[in-house]
Motif scaffolding. Structure first.
Motif, short mmCIF file in Angstrom:
data_model
loop_
_atom_site.label_atom_id
_atom_site.label_comp_id
_atom_site.label_asym_id
_atom_site.label_seq_id
_atom_site.Cartn_x
_atom_site.Cartn_y
_atom_site.Cartn_z
N MET A 169 0.85 -1.18 0.00
CA MET A 169 0.00 0.00 0.00
C MET A 169 0.90 1.24 0.00
N PRO A 170 0.52 2.27 -0.77
CA PRO A 170 1.35 3.46 -0.83
C PRO A 170 1.37 4.22 0.50
N SER A 171 2.39 5.03 0.65
CA SER A 171 2.47 5.83 1.87
C SER A 171 1.41 6.92 1.84
N ALA A 172 1.10 7.46 3.00
CA ALA A 172 0.05 8.47 3.11
C ALA A 172 0.41 9.75 2.36
N SER A 173 1.69 9.98 2.13
CA SER A 173 2.10 11.21 1.46
C SER A 173 2.32 11.01 -0.04
N ALA A 174 2.02 9.82 -0.56
CA ALA A 174 2.21 9.57 -1.99
C ALA A 174 1.25 10.42 -2.80
N PRO A 175 1.73 11.01 -3.90
CA PRO A 175 0.85 11.86 -4.71
C PRO A 175 -0.21 11.01 -5.43
N ILE A 176 -1.33 11.63 -5.69
CA ILE A 176 -2.41 10.96 -6.42
C ILE A 176 -2.16 11.18 -7.91
N GLU A 177 -2.12 10.09 -8.66
CA GLU A 177 -1.84 10.18 -10.09
C GLU A 177 -2.98 10.86 -10.82
N LYS A 178 -2.64 11.45 -11.97
CA LYS A 178 -3.62 12.17 -12.77
C LYS A 178 -4.74 11.24 -13.25
N LYS A 179 -4.39 10.01 -13.61
CA LYS A 179 -5.41 9.08 -14.10
C LYS A 179 -6.40 8.70 -12.99
N VAL A 180 -5.95 8.67 -11.76
CA VAL A 180 -6.85 8.38 -10.65
C VAL A 180 -7.80 9.55 -10.42
N LYS A 181 -7.26 10.76 -10.52
CA LYS A 181 -8.11 11.95 -10.38
C LYS A 181 -9.17 12.00 -11.47
N LEU A 182 -8.76 11.74 -12.71
CA LEU A 182 -9.70 11.77 -13.83
C LEU A 182 -10.74 10.66 -13.71
N ALA A 183 -10.33 9.49 -13.27
CA ALA A 183 -11.29 8.39 -13.09
C ALA A 183 -12.30 8.73 -12.00
N SER A 184 -11.86 9.39 -10.95
CA SER A 184 -12.77 9.77 -9.87
C SER A 184 -13.77 10.81 -10.33
N VAL A 185 -13.31 11.80 -11.09
CA VAL A 185 -14.21 12.82 -11.62
C VAL A 185 -15.19 12.20 -12.61
N GLY A 186 -14.71 11.30 -13.46
CA GLY A 186 -15.60 10.62 -14.40
C GLY A 186 -16.64 9.78 -13.69
N THR A 187 -16.24 9.10 -12.63
CA THR A 187 -17.19 8.31 -11.85
C THR A 187 -18.23 9.20 -11.19
N TYR A 188 -17.81 10.35 -10.67
CA TYR A 188 -18.75 11.29 -10.06
C TYR A 188 -19.78 11.78 -11.08
N LEU A 189 -19.30 12.18 -12.25
CA LEU A 189 -20.20 12.70 -13.28
C LEU A 189 -21.16 11.63 -13.80
N ALA A 190 -20.65 10.41 -13.99
CA ALA A 190 -21.52 9.32 -14.43
C ALA A 190 -22.56 8.98 -13.37
#
Length: 75
Positions: free
Chosen positions: A1-22
């Motif tokens: 599991m990644p560390s708590a300070s690991a950055p969130i990748e752009k593809k994860v951000k886009l997938a989350s926004v897409g999931t919210y909109l859908a």
């Protein structure tokens, strides 16, 4: 599991926004075709789809962040 300070990748951000909109679109259609617009009785009807759409979006964000990724060189 990644560390708590690991950055969130752009593809994860886009997938989350897409999931919210859908989810929001699906809940809007559901509200339009049902006779009773109340999905959760304790919340104002206009606010319900926006709040309910956060559940799958948050799940997608957490799953994408916690998923193991293949390391690659930055070339």
């Amino acid at each position: 599991m990644p560390s708590a300070s690991a950055p969130i990748e752009k593809k994860v951000k886009l997938a989350s926004v897409g999931t919210y909109l859908a989810s929001l679109a699906g809940l809007a259609v559901l509200g339009a075709v049902t006779d009773d617009p109340s999905l959760i009785s304790g919340m104002p009807d206009a606010l319900e789809p926006f709040v309910l759409a956060l559940v799958p979006a948050a799940s997608a964000a957490v799953a994408g962040w916690a998923a193991p990724h293949t390391p690659r060189s930055d070339t």
